[in-house]
Scaffold this active site. Structure first.
Site, PDB file in Angstrom:
ATOM      1  N   PHE A   1       0.884  -1.176   0.000  1.00  0.00           N
ATOM      2  CA  PHE A   1       0.000   0.000   0.000  1.00  0.00           C
ATOM      3  C   PHE A   1       0.915   1.217   0.000  1.00  0.00           C
ATOM      4  CE2 PHE A   1      -2.300   3.118   2.671  1.00  0.00           C
ATOM      5  CZ  PHE A   1      -3.597   3.077   2.164  1.00  0.00           C
ATOM      6  N   ALA A   2       0.989   1.914  -1.138  1.00  0.00           N
ATOM      7  CA  ALA A   2       1.995   2.968  -1.280  1.00  0.00           C
ATOM      8  C   ALA A   2       1.333   4.343  -1.272  1.00  0.00           C
ATOM      9  CB  ALA A   2       2.798   2.750  -2.559  1.00  0.00           C
TER      10      ALA A   2
ATOM     11  N   GLY B   1       2.833  12.575   5.036  1.00  0.00           N
ATOM     12  CA  GLY B   1       2.929  11.567   6.083  1.00  0.00           C
ATOM     13  C   GLY B   1       1.611  11.530   6.816  1.00  0.00           C
TER      14      GLY B   1
ATOM     15  N   ARG C   1      -6.583  -0.521  10.987  1.00  0.00           N
ATOM     16  CA  ARG C   1      -6.435  -0.031  12.362  1.00  0.00           C
ATOM     17  C   ARG C   1      -6.989  -1.044  13.363  1.00  0.00           C
ATOM     18  NH1 ARG C   1      -7.909   6.356  11.193  1.00  0.00           N
ATOM     19  NH2 ARG C   1      -5.815   6.869  10.508  1.00  0.00           N
TER      20      ARG C   1
ATOM     21  N   ARG D   1      13.819 -15.917  37.971  1.00  0.00           N
ATOM     22  CA  ARG D   1      14.992 -15.180  38.440  1.00  0.00           C
ATOM     23  C   ARG D   1      14.845 -14.839  39.926  1.00  0.00           C
ATOM     24  NH1 ARG D   1      20.159 -13.164  38.163  1.00  0.00           N
ATOM     25  NH2 ARG D   1      20.265 -10.937  38.639  1.00  0.00           N
TER      26      ARG D   1
ATOM     27  N   GLN E   1      11.887  -3.664  32.075  1.00  0.00           N
ATOM     28  CA  GLN E   1      12.264  -3.340  33.457  1.00  0.00           C
ATOM     29  C   GLN E   1      12.365  -4.614  34.306  1.00  0.00           C
ATOM     30  OE1 GLN E   1      13.033  -0.286  33.869  1.00  0.00           O
ATOM     31  NE2 GLN E   1      13.599  -0.372  36.029  1.00  0.00           N
TER      32      GLN E   1
ATOM     33  N   GLY F   1      18.990  -6.180  33.212  1.00  0.00           N
ATOM     34  CA  GLY F   1      20.021  -6.120  32.166  1.00  0.00           C
ATOM     35  C   GLY F   1      19.692  -6.992  30.971  1.00  0.00           C
TER      36      GLY F   1
ATOM     37  N   GLU G   1      -0.594   3.721  10.603  1.00  0.00           N
ATOM     38  CA  GLU G   1      -2.080   3.762  10.674  1.00  0.00           C
ATOM     39  C   GLU G   1      -2.534   4.930  11.552  1.00  0.00           C
ATOM     40  OE1 GLU G   1      -2.991   2.046   8.482  1.00  0.00           O
ATOM     41  OE2 GLU G   1      -1.729   0.269   8.447  1.00  0.00           O
TER      42      GLU G   1
HETATM   43  C1  LIG Z   1       7.099   0.425  10.194  1.00  0.00           C
HETATM   44  C2  LIG Z   1       6.311   1.356   9.325  1.00  0.00           C
HETATM   45  C3  LIG Z   1       5.530   0.822   8.304  1.00  0.00           C
HETATM   46  C4  LIG Z   1       4.817   1.664   7.456  1.00  0.00           C
HETATM   47  N1  LIG Z   1       4.111   1.123   6.405  1.00  0.00           N
HETATM   48  C5  LIG Z   1       3.507   1.950   5.514  1.00  0.00           C
HETATM   49  C6  LIG Z   1       2.864   1.413   4.346  1.00  0.00           C
HETATM   50  O1  LIG Z   1       2.823   0.197   4.127  1.00  0.00           O
HETATM   51  N2  LIG Z   1       2.314   2.282   3.472  1.00  0.00           N
HETATM   52  C7  LIG Z   1       2.335   3.640   3.650  1.00  0.00           C
HETATM   53  O2  LIG Z   1       1.800   4.347   2.810  1.00  0.00           O
HETATM   54  N3  LIG Z   1       2.929   4.177   4.759  1.00  0.00           N
HETATM   55  C8  LIG Z   1       3.514   3.367   5.678  1.00  0.00           C
HETATM   56  N4  LIG Z   1       4.147   3.892   6.783  1.00  0.00           N
HETATM   57  C9  LIG Z   1       4.169   5.337   6.959  1.00  0.00           C
HETATM   58  C10 LIG Z   1       3.289   5.844   8.087  1.00  0.00           C
HETATM   59  O3  LIG Z   1       1.948   5.786   7.712  1.00  0.00           O
HETATM   60  C11 LIG Z   1       3.777   7.264   8.418  1.00  0.00           C
HETATM   61  O4  LIG Z   1       5.074   7.128   9.008  1.00  0.00           O
HETATM   62  C12 LIG Z   1       2.822   7.982   9.352  1.00  0.00           C
HETATM   63  O5  LIG Z   1       1.630   8.331   8.691  1.00  0.00           O
HETATM   64  C13 LIG Z   1       3.452   9.281   9.905  1.00  0.00           C
HETATM   65  O6  LIG Z   1       3.959  10.060   8.866  1.00  0.00           O
HETATM   66  P1  LIG Z   1       5.468  10.614   8.976  1.00  0.00           P
HETATM   67  O7  LIG Z   1       6.371   9.497   9.276  1.00  0.00           O
HETATM   68  O8  LIG Z   1       5.725  11.425   7.763  1.00  0.00           O
HETATM   69  O9  LIG Z   1       5.457  11.560  10.251  1.00  0.00           O
HETATM   70  P2  LIG Z   1       4.933  13.075  10.326  1.00  0.00           P
HETATM   71  O10 LIG Z   1       3.659  13.224   9.589  1.00  0.00           O
HETATM   72  O11 LIG Z   1       6.054  13.965   9.977  1.00  0.00           O
HETATM   73  O12 LIG Z   1       4.630  13.204  11.867  1.00  0.00           O
HETATM   74  C14 LIG Z   1       5.668  13.119  12.846  1.00  0.00           C
HETATM   75  C15 LIG Z   1       5.029  13.337  14.198  1.00  0.00           C
HETATM   76  O13 LIG Z   1       4.485  14.660  14.260  1.00  0.00           O
HETATM   77  C16 LIG Z   1       3.299  14.664  15.016  1.00  0.00           C
HETATM   78  N5  LIG Z   1       2.202  15.204  14.204  1.00  0.00           N
HETATM   79  C17 LIG Z   1       2.065  15.224  12.849  1.00  0.00           C
HETATM   80  N6  LIG Z   1       0.925  15.825  12.482  1.00  0.00           N
HETATM   81  C18 LIG Z   1       0.308  16.205  13.624  1.00  0.00           C
HETATM   82  C19 LIG Z   1      -0.913  16.865  13.926  1.00  0.00           C
HETATM   83  N7  LIG Z   1      -1.777  17.271  12.971  1.00  0.00           N
HETATM   84  N8  LIG Z   1      -1.228  17.065  15.224  1.00  0.00           N
HETATM   85  C20 LIG Z   1      -0.402  16.666  16.223  1.00  0.00           C
HETATM   86  N9  LIG Z   1       0.759  16.024  15.996  1.00  0.00           N
HETATM   87  C21 LIG Z   1       1.115  15.798  14.722  1.00  0.00           C
HETATM   88  C22 LIG Z   1       3.054  13.215  15.472  1.00  0.00           C
HETATM   89  O14 LIG Z   1       3.599  13.034  16.757  1.00  0.00           O
HETATM   90  C23 LIG Z   1       3.840  12.392  14.472  1.00  0.00           C
HETATM   91  O15 LIG Z   1       4.280  11.145  14.990  1.00  0.00           O
HETATM   92  C24 LIG Z   1       4.854   3.061   7.661  1.00  0.00           C
HETATM   93  C25 LIG Z   1       5.612   3.592   8.720  1.00  0.00           C
HETATM   94  C26 LIG Z   1       6.336   2.751   9.535  1.00  0.00           C
HETATM   95  C27 LIG Z   1       7.162   3.345  10.634  1.00  0.00           C
END
Ligand SMILES: Cc1cc2nc3c(=O)[nH]c(=O)nc-3n(C[C@H](O)[C@H](O)[C@H](O)COP(=O)(O)OP(=O)(O)OC[C@H]3O[C@@H](n4cnc5c(N)ncnc54)[C@H](O)[C@@H]3O)c2cc1C
Length: 389
Positions: free
Chosen positions: A125-126, A133, A242, A267, A335, A339, A362
């Site tokens: 899912f891209a 993000g 989700r 332990r 915790q 170690g 998600e």
């Molecule tokens: C292991 C893994 C698997 C993934 N798999 C997929 C996949 O298969 N397909 C895909 O499309 N994507 C995938 N993703 C991407 C994932 O959906 C995004 O990482 C996620 O939506 C967050 O976007 P970002 O990393 O750009 O963080 P950002 O959008 O930059 O956000 C960073 C942080 O800023 C804060 N933030 C951002 N916006 C707000 C707001 N409006 N209000 C308050 N706080 C905010 C939050 O704390 C957030 O964690 C994956 C990510 C990971 C880590």
């Protein structure tokens, strides 16, 4: 291919099969997976034979036809093992399959869903990009209409299974200004994938960067044959995903607590097992209470999902609660191990790193908090007393 005998099993028997598979094959082979840096191919084959790629799909398209509640109960079982195993099929069965099931054309459903249920076609899912993000609808990847199809250009990142999936569901901006979704074979000229050098958790199932340069697809690769519905498609898959992520958090927390309890019983310090210390009991007892709260929450959402409309906000609340809960339980498990929770090959520190990602994908926790806070006036005014019976 799904073993035909699996299709004859009632749910409780099937659940026992998955429980045994988890205890006898998935958990014992985690060390081997970590050493190899990837899920052993024969285990992926076993997952498809046992029908794990088909648990979310109806029997009419070759799936096992389990309800959402049953899917959640199964997820509680197999996610007691490394979350990396689950990620091999999660994007296919959760996000991609649900989109095709609900919005795909007849030809798209017939071509892909039976193969997906059998584990013979894996989809990624891209959606995520550098500037899209949490604000997922800000995608900059474009799909330009040409004679008979589209040309797709853009860069995706963090794509689970992106490095080895057969097909990518790519979200791109079409000329109508909206976002549309496309089925793109990973071996199409112009598609390139790259794995990261380092992952903090999920190391054996790394996410990929996907580069799309002048990628030509036929018009029949537009999901549903209609432009501009990409974000609607993404949200349909996301409700199911989700639900599964919350259930995964419960499965992971169950295993983490099991490992912590075992260690605390074995332990000894100060002449007695750690489990006899009140401070350790508090961590274990509280973890169990929170785990059970999460379990009930997501099961209740799953039942409502089965009854009709997915309860979007309650699923969001359960995803938020369960993933935060799993991190807290993981931290307490580290915790209790002392170690051994930091040094060496115990599964707890590995899972501690793995569960961290659940609070980011998600929808990051803060996105759920924001969406719930905004919806509260409506949610509270329509909250009904809990059902009895
Ligand atoms: C292991 C893994 C698997 C993934 N798999 C997929 C996949 O298969 N397909 C895909 O499309 N994507 C995938 N993703 C991407 C994932 O959906 C995004 O990482 C996620 O939506 C967050 O976007 P970002 O990393 O750009 O963080 P950002 O959008 O930059 O956000 C960073 C942080 O800023 C804060 N933030 C951002 N916006 C707000 C707001 N409006 N209000 C308050 N706080 C905010 C939050 O704390 C957030 O964690 C994956 C990510 C990971 C880590």
């Amino acid at each position: 291919m799904i073993d035909p005998r699996v299709r004859t099993l009632d749910f409780e028997t099937y659940r026992q099969v998955i429980r045994d598979f988890t205890d006898d094959e998935l958990i014992p082979r985690e060390h081997e997976m970590v050493a190899a840096g990837a899920v052993p191919p024969d285990l992926v084959r076993r997952m498809s034979e046992l029908g794990l790629f088909g648990i979310t799909l109806p029997t009419s398209v070759g799936g096992l036809g389990w309800t959402v509640e049953q899917q959640v109960l199964l997820t509680f079982e197999f996610t007691r093992s490394s979350a990396v195993y689950r990620s091999r099929f999660s994007t296919s069965i959760g996000l991609a399959a649900q989109i095709l099931l609900e919005y795909g054309t007849d030809a798209q459903r017939e071509r892909y869903l039976p193969a997906m249920a059998a584990g013979e076609c894996v989809m990624a899912f891209a959606l995520t990009e550098e500037y899209a993000g949490s604000d997922a609808s800000a995608v900059r990847t474009t799909a330009t209409r040409t004679r008979g199809g589209y040309v797709i250009d853009g860069e995706k990142r963090y794509i689970t299974n992106g490095g080895w999936a057969d097909v990518l569901v790519v979200f791109a901006r079409t000329e109508d200004g909206g976002v549309s979704s496309f089925l793109v074979d990973r071996d199409t000229p112009g598609v390139q994938t790259r794995l990261p050098e380092l992952m903090n958790g999920h190391a054996e199932g790394p996410v990929a960067e996907v580069s799309l340069r002048g990628v030509r697809v036929d018009a029949d690769r537009l999901i549903g044959g209609v432009e501009g519905l990409g974000m609607t498609h993404a949200m349909r898959g996301i409700n199911q995903a989700r639900t599964h992520v919350a259930a995964t958090a419960v499965g992971q927390a169950t295993r983490l607590l099991t490992e912590a309890v075992r260690h605390a019983g074995e332990r000894e310090q100060f002449g007695q097992p750690l489990a006899e210390f009140g401070a350790v009991q508090a961590m274990l007892g509280r973890s169990y209470a929170e785990l059970e709260a999460g379990r009930s929450m997501i099961l209740d959402c799953a039942r409502e999902f089965d009854a009709g409309t997915p309860p979007r906000h309650r699923i969001s609340a359960a995803k938020l609660y369960c993933t935060e809960m799993a991190s807290v339980v993981a931290d307490r498990a580290v915790q209790v191990l002392g170690g051994a929770g930091i040094v060496g090959e115990h599964p707890v520190p590995r899972m501690w790193r793995d569960v961290r990602a659940l609070r980011i994908y998600e929808g990051a926790s803060q996105i759920h908090e924001r969406n719930l806070a905004r919806a509260l006036p409506t949610l509270l005014s329509t909250t009904q007393p809990a059902r009895v019976g």
